[in-house]
Design a protein around this motif. Structure first.
Motif, PDB file in Angstrom:
ATOM      1  N   LEU A  26      62.336  12.986  20.827  1.00 48.28           N
ATOM      2  CA  LEU A  26      62.006  12.910  19.398  1.00 48.28           C
ATOM      3  C   LEU A  26      63.305  13.048  18.623  1.00 48.28           C
ATOM      4  O   LEU A  26      64.078  13.982  18.868  1.00 48.28           O
ATOM      5  CB  LEU A  26      61.023  14.014  19.005  1.00 48.28           C
ATOM      6  CG  LEU A  26      60.705  14.123  17.503  1.00 48.28           C
ATOM      7  CD1 LEU A  26      59.990  12.870  17.032  1.00 48.28           C
ATOM      8  CD2 LEU A  26      59.866  15.363  17.228  1.00 48.28           C
ATOM      9  N   ALA A  27      63.553  12.123  17.709  1.00 46.59           N
ATOM     10  CA  ALA A  27      64.809  12.133  16.957  1.00 46.59           C
ATOM     11  C   ALA A  27      64.523  11.893  15.487  1.00 46.59           C
ATOM     12  O   ALA A  27      63.487  11.335  15.119  1.00 46.59           O
ATOM     13  CB  ALA A  27      65.771  11.068  17.495  1.00 46.59           C
ATOM     14  N   GLN A  28      65.452  12.332  14.659  1.00 47.38           N
ATOM     15  CA  GLN A  28      65.342  12.113  13.218  1.00 47.38           C
ATOM     16  C   GLN A  28      66.270  10.968  12.837  1.00 47.38           C
ATOM     17  O   GLN A  28      67.477  11.029  13.066  1.00 47.38           O
ATOM     18  CB  GLN A  28      65.734  13.372  12.452  1.00 47.38           C
ATOM     19  CG  GLN A  28      65.823  13.148  10.956  1.00 47.38           C
ATOM     20  CD  GLN A  28      64.893  14.057  10.188  1.00 47.38           C
ATOM     21  OE1 GLN A  28      64.498  15.070  10.685  1.00 47.38           O
ATOM     22  NE2 GLN A  28      64.542  13.698   8.992  1.00 47.38           N
ATOM     23  N   ASP A  29      65.703   9.911  12.264  1.00 49.16           N
ATOM     24  CA  ASP A  29      66.495   8.787  11.766  1.00 49.16           C
ATOM     25  C   ASP A  29      66.878   9.087  10.317  1.00 49.16           C
ATOM     26  O   ASP A  29      66.038   9.026   9.417  1.00 49.16           O
ATOM     27  CB  ASP A  29      65.683   7.487  11.858  1.00 49.16           C
ATOM     28  CG  ASP A  29      66.548   6.262  11.615  1.00 49.16           C
ATOM     29  OD1 ASP A  29      67.439   6.335  10.750  1.00 49.16           O
ATOM     30  OD2 ASP A  29      66.332   5.244  12.271  1.00 49.16           O
ATOM     31  N   LYS A  30      68.137   9.421  10.102  1.00 47.14           N
ATOM     32  CA  LYS A  30      68.559   9.820   8.753  1.00 47.14           C
ATOM     33  C   LYS A  30      68.636   8.645   7.799  1.00 47.14           C
ATOM     34  O   LYS A  30      68.520   8.820   6.589  1.00 47.14           O
ATOM     35  CB  LYS A  30      69.914  10.528   8.837  1.00 47.14           C
ATOM     36  CG  LYS A  30      69.844  11.839   9.602  1.00 47.14           C
ATOM     37  CD  LYS A  30      71.186  12.564   9.604  1.00 47.14           C
ATOM     38  CE  LYS A  30      71.083  13.891  10.348  1.00 47.14           C
ATOM     39  NZ  LYS A  30      72.383  14.606  10.375  1.00 47.14           N
ATOM     40  N   GLU A  31      68.843   7.447   8.338  1.00 40.63           N
ATOM     41  CA  GLU A  31      68.885   6.270   7.454  1.00 40.63           C
ATOM     42  C   GLU A  31      67.491   5.898   6.971  1.00 40.63           C
ATOM     43  O   GLU A  31      67.285   5.590   5.805  1.00 40.63           O
ATOM     44  CB  GLU A  31      69.526   5.097   8.187  1.00 40.63           C
ATOM     45  CG  GLU A  31      70.999   5.286   8.478  1.00 40.63           C
ATOM     46  CD  GLU A  31      71.601   4.051   9.125  1.00 40.63           C
ATOM     47  OE1 GLU A  31      70.843   3.109   9.391  1.00 40.63           O
ATOM     48  OE2 GLU A  31      72.820   4.036   9.361  1.00 40.63           O
ATOM     49  N   LEU A  32      66.504   5.913   7.907  1.00 41.65           N
ATOM     50  CA  LEU A  32      65.136   5.554   7.530  1.00 41.65           C
ATOM     51  C   LEU A  32      64.373   6.732   6.947  1.00 41.65           C
ATOM     52  O   LEU A  32      63.308   6.546   6.360  1.00 41.65           O
ATOM     53  CB  LEU A  32      64.382   5.005   8.748  1.00 41.65           C
ATOM     54  CG  LEU A  32      64.977   3.751   9.392  1.00 41.65           C
ATOM     55  CD1 LEU A  32      64.160   3.342  10.607  1.00 41.65           C
ATOM     56  CD2 LEU A  32      65.024   2.607   8.387  1.00 41.65           C
TER      57      LEU A  32
END
Length: 772
Positions: free
Chosen positions: A15-21
């Protein structure tokens, strides 16, 4: 990275956080040992490409393959609701509700030419609101594509015999896998569990679910067909399965979304570690556990001692009270005489009471849950219909649905869950009818509104379009129609005024009035037609005048003036076929005139033996009109002469090239071709004579005088070594030569000489005089 979600043979999922989206995504990271494996990276890219091409609401969406110095990963949509492995043993209605979209997703993939090849519960994820998503296309192949030797084959419990044997990918593989998926969800275990082997997959049939009471017969038969060993015996494709599942779902009554283990019927396969409860319908029993002992303070201990002492005192007083009632009172107050009963016990029969029936709490809980689920399932749909003004068009079905809902709510409040469930269940078919009718009512209201506008009834049009917008808030036709109905009366008044002005001959005022009407409603046909009529009358004279001027100029061959006049006529009446025809006539005459002029120029160049210029003019004519025979013949005639002329000029403008033997040989061939041309014009005759003279002179050797010091060794490249001498003469054919002088202990000397026919050269001095 936030946290690990799982891992497999090719890597791990995080699980990752997409900082752009600005959202969470699932990241499939390739294992470190596969980072340099071209096949693994290619497979990851292929999986991403396939998922991007399969745009479907029930197929996981991907962002793309990314690479850094340390990692290769694929980012995809994060689905937080888990997978279908937790749905094993659910009821048929629930299983169909969650697997039908997956069947549609597989059908979509097959139409796009992709076979998933690993359909199983773990590869179907659920969103937070329960939407299923098909994922993991890691071993997917194109239709009829053969798997690579080292490629994954899929899960042993869900792969077809053909997939096990490495056959080309086919839609029947996913049909088999989908049947295995249904089998596992309905029974709790995959087919042939727990003893599945390659041999059993090829030859043994799993136990049929037709014996399970909770699985409808049509659904069980469909699963049996999906799990057939031969692809020809399976359903022809996922589209067929979608239709049969839809029909099966329509014929199954609503059941629990979460069933108790006792309510689930499974095939007689005993798993090694799972034992269903023996008792059927046994109520749940609570279990008391001693609370954990924690340290208490002194105040708490004192309060606890006081409570215990108070409890002991109360107990003692209760015992004294009981003794007083049973022992002291009878002595102080003797018993009063009893009255003789009017009838004996035999004469008066005691009323019979039926034995008390125990409440089935498990069944009651299931009924309550089913009622809640039915109520939840219809609540949103019912509210949407109310928002669409169903009370105005719903009729008897809406009244019946409202009555059923009210009755169900009353029974549920009274804990009559079974009847409440039946009331709620009866609403769904009524809602289906109303939802279908909503589309018909919308189309009817749109037609009625448009008809009312055409007939000039603004109030009726407004009513119809307002109801249409309640049925479909974003409907463009209804929005436009409601706007038109608001200005309809004013528009009709303007149109009537414009038509009256037109009849009176006041064309300018009529046109202005029609434009005002169209500004309010651009779709008013009467205003558009009226404006077209008056504009035609205004422009008719101007058009006729411009066309007349254009034809006069065309007759006089004043093509520029004619074109301007016709362009003016086109501005008056755009798209006029008369203008287009006149302009084509101008182009044709200009082309004919240009062709004639170019043919004359080409002929003049040809007479002056300017072959290259004549060829260019002939080719220009061919580009303008390839049917002109004179131009085609001119190209055929002048092209070889232009080539010959170019070759002759090359030798004559660079005569030094003739001093090379190969060049002299080519020049003689060109000269022979030139001598064969008949008749030869003055230019060609001069070229032939000059080249002949140069060739003759190029073959005559020229005397070259050399001087030295009798100590220097003289060598002429391409001629040979001459030795040492003081003075010597040699005959050299015309050309360029290098003379080299060498002497031990001295620097070499080089002299370049250019031998030209008919030219006397100064003596060439070659001496090595500079010591090293």
């Amino acid at each position: 990275m936030v946290r690990a979600l799982g891992s497999g043979g090719s890597g791990s999922v995080w699980l990752a956080q997409d900082k752009e989206l600005g959202r969470f995504v699932a990241v499939k990271v390739l294992a470190d040992e596969l980072m340099q494996d071209v096949a693994a990276v290619t497979a990851l890219q292929r999986e991403c490409d396939r998922l991007k091409a399969l745009e479907h609401p029930n197929i996981i969406q991907v962002d793309g393959v990314h690479r850094s110095a340390r990692h290769t990963w694929i980012a995809m949509e994060y689905v937080s609701g888990g997978d279908l492995t937790s749905w094993r043993g659910r009821g048929a209605t629930e299983v169909l509700r969650v697997t039908l979209p997956i069947a549609e997703a597989l059908a979509h993939a097959h139409r796009a030419g992709v076979v998933h090849r690993d359909v199983k519960p773990a590869n179907v994820l659920l969103t937070s609101d329960g939407v299923p998503k098909l994922t993991d296309f890691g071993i997917a192949l194109a239709l009829n594509e053969l798997p690579a030797a080292r490629a994954g084959r899929g899960s042993l419990f869900t792969m077809s015999p053909q997939q096990l044997d490495g056959a080309a990918a086919a839609a029947s593989d996913d049909v088999y896998g989908f049947g295995a998926l249904l089998y596992e969800l309905l029974s709790g275990y995959p087919p042939l569990y727990p003893n599945a082997t390659p041999e059993s997959i090829r030859n043994e049939r799993p136990r049929s679910l037709t014996e399970a009471a909770s699985v409808p017969a049509p659904l069980a038969q469909l699963i049996d067909r999906c799990l057939e060993k031969s692809p020809a015996d399976r359903p022809p494709g996922m589209d067929t399965i979608v239709r049969e599942l839809t029909a099966a779902m329509a014929g199954i009554p609503a059941v629990n979304i979460i069933q108790t283990p006792a309510a689930v019927s499974r095939p007689a396969v005993a798993p090694p570690s799972i034992r269903p409860p023996v008792a059927q319908g046994e109520p749940l029993r609570s279990e008391w556990k001693r609370p954990a002992v924690t340290a208490r303070s002194d105040d708490e201990l004192r309060r606890q001692g006081f409570r215990r002492g108070l409890g002991v005192a109360v107990a003692i007083l209760a015992v004294i009270g009981i003794g007083f009632v049973f022992f002291a009172l009878p002595r102080w107050f003797p018993e009063a005489p009893k009255a003789k009963p009017a009838q004996t016990a035999k004469e008066v029969e005691a009323p019979k009471t039926e034995p008390r029936k125990e409440t089935d709490f498990a069944a009651l809980a299931r009924a309550k849950q089913e009622a809640e689920e039915q109520r939840t399932a219809i609540e949103g749909r019912f509210e949407k219909l109310r928002a669409r003004a169903v009370d105005l068009w719903g009729g008897a079905e809406f009244k019946q649905a409202s009555d059923e809902l009210a009755a169900g709510d009353r029974d549920f409040a009274a804990r009559e869950y079974v009847t409440a469930r039946d009331h709620f269940k009866a609403i769904a078919p009524l809602i289906d009818v109303l939802e279908k009718r909503a589309t018909e009512v919308l189309a009817h209201q749109l037609a009625a509104g448009n008809k009312a506008i055409a007939e000039g009834r603004s109030a009726d049009a407004k009513t119809a379009f307002e109801l249409a917008l309640k049925l479909d808030a974003g409907n463009a036709v209804a929005t436009r129609g409601l706007k038109r109905s608001a200005t309809l009366d004013e528009v009709l008044a303007l149109v009537a005024t414009g038509e009256r002005l037109e009849k009176e001959g006041n064309i300018t005022a009529a046109a202005e009035t029609f434009r005002k009407a169209l500004a309010l409603d651009a779709d008013t046909a009467r205003a558009s037609d009226g404006l077209a009529r008056v504009d035609a009358r205004v422009s008719s004279d101007a058009f006729a005048s411009s066309m007349a001027r254009g034809f006069d100029a065309l007759t006089a061959r004043r093509y520029g003036e004619a074109r301007s006049a016709f362009d003016a006529a086109a501005r008056v009446r755009p798209g006029s076929p008369e203008v287009a025809q006149a302009l084509r006539q101008i182009e044709q005459e200009e082309r004919t005139r240009s062709i004639s002029a170019k043919l004359e120029v080409a002929s003049a160049f040809e007479s002056k033996e300017r072959w290259a210029e004549a060829l260019k003019e002939y080719r220009d004519v061919v580009q303008l009109d390839s049917t002109v025979a004179a131009a085609s013949e001119g190209v055929s005639r002048t092209a070889p002469r232009a080539q010959l002329n170019e070759e002759l000029d090359l030798y004559l403008t660079q005569p030094e090239r003739l001093f090379s033997a190969p060049v002299r040989s080519a020049a003689r061939q060109t000269l022979g071709q030139a001598k064969q041309v008949a008749p030869a014009g003055p230019v060609l005759q001069k070229q032939i004579a000059t080249l002949s003279d140069w060739l003759a002179r190029a073959d005559v050797p020229v005397q070259v005088a050399l001087r030295s010091d009798n100590l220097t060794q003289i060598t002429i490249h391409r001629i040979g070594a001459l030795g040492s001498f003081e003075q010597r003469s040699v005959e050299l054919p015309p050309g360029n030569y290098t003379v080299v002088g060498t002497r031990p202990g001295y620097r070499d000397v080089r002299r370049e000489i250019h031998v030209v026919p008919g030219t006397a050269l100064q003596p060439v001095v070659v001496r090595c005089e500079e010591k090293i």
